[in-house]
Scaffold this motif. Structure first.
Motif, PDB file in Angstrom:
ATOM      1  N   ARG A   2      21.669 -11.323 -31.463  1.00 17.97           N
ATOM      2  CA  ARG A   2      22.626 -11.774 -30.472  1.00 17.97           C
ATOM      3  C   ARG A   2      22.832 -10.683 -29.398  1.00 17.97           C
ATOM      4  O   ARG A   2      22.845 -10.965 -28.193  1.00 17.97           O
ATOM      5  CB  ARG A   2      23.948 -12.100 -31.163  1.00 17.97           C
ATOM      6  N   ALA A   3      22.981  -9.440 -29.855  1.00 17.41           N
ATOM      7  CA  ALA A   3      23.181  -8.321 -28.932  1.00 17.41           C
ATOM      8  C   ALA A   3      21.946  -8.110 -28.054  1.00 17.41           C
ATOM      9  O   ALA A   3      22.052  -7.858 -26.845  1.00 17.41           O
ATOM     10  CB  ALA A   3      23.485  -7.049 -29.721  1.00 17.41           C
ATOM     11  N   LYS A   4      20.774  -8.249 -28.677  1.00 16.56           N
ATOM     12  CA  LYS A   4      19.528  -8.089 -27.925  1.00 16.56           C
ATOM     13  C   LYS A   4      19.402  -9.147 -26.831  1.00 16.56           C
ATOM     14  O   LYS A   4      18.984  -8.865 -25.714  1.00 16.56           O
ATOM     15  CB  LYS A   4      18.328  -8.233 -28.862  1.00 16.56           C
ATOM     16  N   ILE A   5      19.731 -10.363 -27.193  1.00 14.08           N
ATOM     17  CA  ILE A   5      19.626 -11.450 -26.223  1.00 14.08           C
ATOM     18  C   ILE A   5      20.584 -11.216 -25.068  1.00 14.08           C
ATOM     19  O   ILE A   5      20.257 -11.450 -23.906  1.00 14.08           O
ATOM     20  CB  ILE A   5      19.902 -12.810 -26.909  1.00 14.08           C
ATOM     21  N   GLU A   6      21.737 -10.722 -25.399  1.00 18.19           N
ATOM     22  CA  GLU A   6      22.716 -10.423 -24.355  1.00 18.19           C
ATOM     23  C   GLU A   6      22.179  -9.320 -23.428  1.00 18.19           C
ATOM     24  O   GLU A   6      22.292  -9.412 -22.200  1.00 18.19           O
ATOM     25  CB  GLU A   6      24.050 -10.009 -24.999  1.00 18.19           C
ATOM     26  N   ALA A   7      21.552  -8.311 -24.030  1.00 20.88           N
ATOM     27  CA  ALA A   7      20.967  -7.236 -23.227  1.00 20.88           C
ATOM     28  C   ALA A   7      19.867  -7.789 -22.339  1.00 20.88           C
ATOM     29  O   ALA A   7      19.730  -7.416 -21.166  1.00 20.88           O
ATOM     30  CB  ALA A   7      20.412  -6.149 -24.144  1.00 20.88           C
ATOM     31  N   PHE A   8      19.091  -8.700 -22.899  1.00 15.99           N
ATOM     32  CA  PHE A   8      18.021  -9.320 -22.129  1.00 15.99           C
ATOM     33  C   PHE A   8      18.595 -10.094 -20.945  1.00 15.99           C
ATOM     34  O   PHE A   8      18.085 -10.043 -19.833  1.00 15.99           O
ATOM     35  CB  PHE A   8      17.203 -10.258 -23.027  1.00 15.99           C
ATOM     36  N   ARG A   9      19.675 -10.796 -21.184  1.00 19.47           N
ATOM     37  CA  ARG A   9      20.300 -11.575 -20.123  1.00 19.47           C
ATOM     38  C   ARG A   9      20.687 -10.668 -18.957  1.00 19.47           C
ATOM     39  O   ARG A   9      20.445 -10.981 -17.793  1.00 19.47           O
ATOM     40  CB  ARG A   9      21.547 -12.300 -20.651  1.00 19.47           C
ATOM     41  N   THR A  10      21.266  -9.511 -19.295  1.00 16.91           N
ATOM     42  CA  THR A  10      21.679  -8.571 -18.256  1.00 16.91           C
ATOM     43  C   THR A  10      20.492  -8.096 -17.434  1.00 16.91           C
ATOM     44  O   THR A  10      20.524  -8.100 -16.198  1.00 16.91           O
ATOM     45  CB  THR A  10      22.364  -7.356 -18.905  1.00 16.91           C
ATOM     46  N   LYS A  11      19.415  -7.722 -18.141  1.00 13.55           N
ATOM     47  CA  LYS A  11      18.240  -7.221 -17.429  1.00 13.55           C
ATOM     48  C   LYS A  11      17.621  -8.314 -16.566  1.00 13.55           C
ATOM     49  O   LYS A  11      17.161  -8.064 -15.451  1.00 13.55           O
ATOM     50  CB  LYS A  11      17.207  -6.713 -18.439  1.00 13.55           C
ATOM     51  N   LYS A  12      17.609  -9.474 -17.118  1.00 16.16           N
ATOM     52  CA  LYS A  12      17.047 -10.613 -16.392  1.00 16.16           C
ATOM     53  C   LYS A  12      17.764 -10.813 -15.060  1.00 16.16           C
ATOM     54  O   LYS A  12      17.132 -11.067 -14.028  1.00 16.16           O
ATOM     55  CB  LYS A  12      17.184 -11.846 -17.303  1.00 16.16           C
ATOM     56  N   GLU A  13      19.070 -10.658 -15.070  1.00 23.50           N
ATOM     57  CA  GLU A  13      19.830 -10.828 -13.841  1.00 23.50           C
ATOM     58  C   GLU A  13      19.479  -9.739 -12.826  1.00 23.50           C
ATOM     59  O   GLU A  13      19.412  -9.996 -11.621  1.00 23.50           O
ATOM     60  CB  GLU A  13      21.341 -10.818 -14.136  1.00 23.50           C
ATOM     61  N   VAL A  14      19.241  -8.534 -13.335  1.00 25.17           N
ATOM     62  CA  VAL A  14      18.844  -7.437 -12.444  1.00 25.17           C
ATOM     63  C   VAL A  14      17.525  -7.775 -11.758  1.00 25.17           C
ATOM     64  O   VAL A  14      17.374  -7.642 -10.541  1.00 25.17           O
ATOM     65  CB  VAL A  14      18.702  -6.111 -13.232  1.00 25.17           C
ATOM     66  N   ILE A  15      16.578  -8.228 -12.566  1.00 22.85           N
ATOM     67  CA  ILE A  15      15.262  -8.586 -12.033  1.00 22.85           C
ATOM     68  C   ILE A  15      15.385  -9.692 -10.981  1.00 22.85           C
ATOM     69  O   ILE A  15      14.798  -9.629  -9.908  1.00 22.85           O
ATOM     70  CB  ILE A  15      14.343  -9.110 -13.165  1.00 22.85           C
ATOM     71  N   LYS A  16      16.163 -10.678 -11.310  1.00 24.61           N
ATOM     72  CA  LYS A  16      16.299 -11.805 -10.388  1.00 24.61           C
ATOM     73  C   LYS A  16      16.890 -11.346  -9.066  1.00 24.61           C
ATOM     74  O   LYS A  16      16.480 -11.794  -7.998  1.00 24.61           O
ATOM     75  CB  LYS A  16      17.177 -12.894 -11.010  1.00 24.61           C
ATOM     76  N   ALA A  17      17.863 -10.440  -9.147  1.00 24.56           N
ATOM     77  CA  ALA A  17      18.494  -9.928  -7.932  1.00 24.56           C
ATOM     78  C   ALA A  17      17.455  -9.179  -7.099  1.00 24.56           C
ATOM     79  O   ALA A  17      17.376  -9.344  -5.879  1.00 24.56           O
ATOM     80  CB  ALA A  17      19.646  -9.004  -8.303  1.00 24.56           C
ATOM     81  N   GLN A  18      16.633  -8.391  -7.787  1.00 27.82           N
ATOM     82  CA  GLN A  18      15.602  -7.644  -7.068  1.00 27.82           C
ATOM     83  C   GLN A  18      14.618  -8.599  -6.403  1.00 27.82           C
ATOM     84  O   GLN A  18      14.190  -8.392  -5.284  1.00 27.82           O
ATOM     85  CB  GLN A  18      14.838  -6.733  -8.040  1.00 27.82           C
ATOM     86  N   TYR A  19      14.293  -9.625  -7.123  1.00 29.63           N
ATOM     87  CA  TYR A  19      13.303 -10.562  -6.607  1.00 29.63           C
ATOM     88  C   TYR A  19      13.826 -11.249  -5.359  1.00 29.63           C
ATOM     89  O   TYR A  19      13.164 -11.332  -4.339  1.00 29.63           O
ATOM     90  CB  TYR A  19      12.969 -11.606  -7.672  1.00 29.63           C
ATOM     91  N   SER A  20      15.054 -11.704  -5.399  1.00 31.25           N
ATOM     92  CA  SER A  20      15.578 -12.425  -4.244  1.00 31.25           C
ATOM     93  C   SER A  20      15.816 -11.475  -3.074  1.00 31.25           C
ATOM     94  O   SER A  20      15.806 -11.873  -1.927  1.00 31.25           O
ATOM     95  CB  SER A  20      16.854 -13.182  -4.615  1.00 31.25           C
ATOM     96  N   ALA A  21      16.028 -10.207  -3.383  1.00 30.43           N
ATOM     97  CA  ALA A  21      16.188  -9.250  -2.305  1.00 30.43           C
ATOM     98  C   ALA A  21      14.827  -8.843  -1.737  1.00 30.43           C
ATOM     99  O   ALA A  21      14.746  -8.043  -0.811  1.00 30.43           O
ATOM    100  CB  ALA A  21      16.914  -8.004  -2.806  1.00 30.43           C
ATOM    101  N   ALA A  22      13.772  -9.443  -2.272  1.00 27.66           N
ATOM    102  CA  ALA A  22      12.417  -9.192  -1.788  1.00 27.66           C
ATOM    103  C   ALA A  22      12.099  -7.708  -1.678  1.00 27.66           C
ATOM    104  O   ALA A  22      11.613  -7.232  -0.670  1.00 27.66           O
ATOM    105  CB  ALA A  22      12.172  -9.888  -0.461  1.00 27.66           C
ATOM    106  N   GLU A  23      12.398  -6.987  -2.738  1.00 30.96           N
ATOM    107  CA  GLU A  23      12.038  -5.577  -2.763  1.00 30.96           C
ATOM    108  C   GLU A  23      10.538  -5.442  -2.956  1.00 30.96           C
ATOM    109  O   GLU A  23       9.819  -6.440  -3.114  1.00 30.96           O
ATOM    110  CB  GLU A  23      12.779  -4.888  -3.919  1.00 30.96           C
ATOM    111  N   ALA A  24      10.095  -4.220  -2.964  1.00 28.94           N
ATOM    112  CA  ALA A  24       8.654  -3.998  -3.083  1.00 28.94           C
ATOM    113  C   ALA A  24       8.086  -4.744  -4.277  1.00 28.94           C
ATOM    114  O   ALA A  24       8.592  -4.623  -5.386  1.00 28.94           O
ATOM    115  CB  ALA A  24       8.380  -2.509  -3.223  1.00 28.94           C
ATOM    116  N   GLN A  25       7.030  -5.513  -4.001  1.00 30.86           N
ATOM    117  CA  GLN A  25       6.447  -6.365  -5.019  1.00 30.86           C
ATOM    118  C   GLN A  25       6.021  -5.571  -6.256  1.00 30.86           C
ATOM    119  O   GLN A  25       6.183  -6.008  -7.371  1.00 30.86           O
ATOM    120  CB  GLN A  25       5.247  -7.106  -4.425  1.00 30.86           C
ATOM    121  N   VAL A  26       5.483  -4.400  -6.012  1.00 32.94           N
ATOM    122  CA  VAL A  26       4.988  -3.573  -7.109  1.00 32.94           C
ATOM    123  C   VAL A  26       6.110  -3.245  -8.085  1.00 32.94           C
ATOM    124  O   VAL A  26       5.971  -3.368  -9.296  1.00 32.94           O
ATOM    125  CB  VAL A  26       4.384  -2.258  -6.572  1.00 32.94           C
TER     126      VAL A  26
END
Lengths: 287, 92
Positions: free
Chosen positions: A127-151
């Motif tokens: 449960r804790a791991k999934i929650e941690a994953f959720r947090t990271k996932k949101e970070v990634i999504k934010a980066q993606y929509s901000a169109a940061e460097a693709q690499v």
């Protein structure tokens, strides 16, 4: 590295890059994976619940078996009090078997208990791991929509992909473990239900063969009592102690273990003193 | 070099440790192939200990990918013997 780490790394990396390659929108893929993880967590929880159910069934079987032991003990006393040593021996042999089985059941139950606890702990970690994953996932999504460097995004996505694989593997292992435990509990139960045991210690609403024979003894012993009384009146001899005499004569023919003989000897003593009256409530034939 | 231990987390470790890791990894693999449970356990534990002692845990919000990945510390010999499949790693 070619060994264990190499194998693990290769499999995981292949899986992660496959996932990322086919993903048009990493955000969507991550959301989907997160949903999947939550579903799997539900499966783990359900698995634990199943294990608990299986354990309860075994506990019920244990209780039945315990009643059986008490009943067989009573039967043995009744039989011995009636001088039917062979029958007493049969009852005690069955009692011994039932006690062995009880021990086995007891062990299975406590093992299930331990594993259930382990699984519950790992469910909480998941449960804790999934929650941690959720947090990271949101970070990634934010980066993606901000169109940061693709690499950088793909690098981060790889990290999250690994994280996903990590949670996935932990989940898979937890599910496998619950399956194993369910199968094991089921196997014990099947053994109990169909095994050697039922016909030996059948305990149902109906009477078994020991009950039947005891009933016959009941009739026979009334006659015996009458006879000994008569003998005493007529011959002046002491009332016979048939159980003790037969114990001497028949001790070797059944090949019973010495512990059984000990039990019988102590029961003999009990029979010599006023025979312990069988609690009528334990004996279906009494009702 | 970044190493991930499944179910535990990621570590960053000096490249200088690679040779020792490689050696322990080879010992672990040899024990797996020999079906030597005790040997497997001790070699793999040593490998993990090296990583934990000399590596630095990565922060949770570090999103870098790993160069190497290790199975969970409580992996059984039987699990290690089986070819790792990608089953369950990532939901399809």
């Amino acid at each position: 590295m070619a060994g264990l780490t190499g194998r693990m790394s290769t499999v995981v990396k292949a899986k992660v890059s496959k996932l990322l390659d086919r993903a048009e929108d990493p955000g969507e893929t991550l959301d989907y994976s997160y949903q999947k993880q939550l579903e799997q967590l539900q499966n783990v929880k359900k698995g634990i619940a199943d294990v608990v159910t299986a354990k309860k069934r075994l506990q019920m079987q244990e209780a039945t078996m315990q009643q059986n032991v008490v009943k067989l003990d009573t039967q043995a006393r009744q039989a011995l009090a009636a001088g039917k040593e062979d029958l007493a021996r049969t009852a005690l042999e069955r009692k011994q078997l039932a006690q062995n089985e009880l021990q086995g059941l007891d062990q299975q139950i406590s093992e299930l208990e331990t594993q259930q606890q382990t699984l519950t702990d790992s469910e909480q970690k998941l449960r804790a791991k999934i929650e941690a994953f959720r947090t990271k996932k949101e970070v990634i999504k934010a980066q993606y929509s901000a169109a940061e460097a693709q690499v950088r995004i793909s690098e981060a996505a790889t990290g999250v992909g690994e994280q996903m694989a990590d949670v996935g593997l932990a989940m898979q292992r937890a599910v496998d473990k619950t399956e194993q435990m369910k199968a094991r509990a089921g196997a014990v139960q099947e053994l109990e239900a169909a095994g050697t045991f039922d016909d030996l210690t059948a305990l149902g609403p109906g009477e078994d063969d020991i009950d039947r024979q005891l009933k016959e003894i009941g009739v026979g012993s009334a006659v015996d009592d009458e006879l000994s009384r008569m003998k005493a009146e007529l011959g002046g001899g002491a009332p016979a102690a048939p159980a003790l005499e037969q114990a001497g004569a028949g001790g070797s023919d059944s090949g019973a273990s010495s512990s059984l003989d000990d039990t019988i000897a102590s029961l003999d003593q009990a029979a010599q003193t006023p025979p312990p009256a069988a609690p009528p409530s334990e004996d279906p034939s009494a009702s | 070099m970044i190493v991930r231990v499944f179910s535990e987390g990621q570590y960053e470790i000096e490249d200088g440790a690679i040779d020792r890791m490689r050696e322990l990894d080879a010992r672990t693999q040899a024990a797996i192939e020999a079906g030597d449970d005790a040997g497997f356990r001790s070699a793999y534990d040593e490998l993990l200990a090296l990583l934990r002692n000399e590596g630095t845990p990565l922060a949770d919000d570090d999103l870098r990918g790993s160069d190497l990945m290790l199975p969970p510390p409580d992996i059984s010999l039987a699990e290690a013997q089986s070819e790792f499949s990608d089953h369950g790693l990532i939901p399809d």
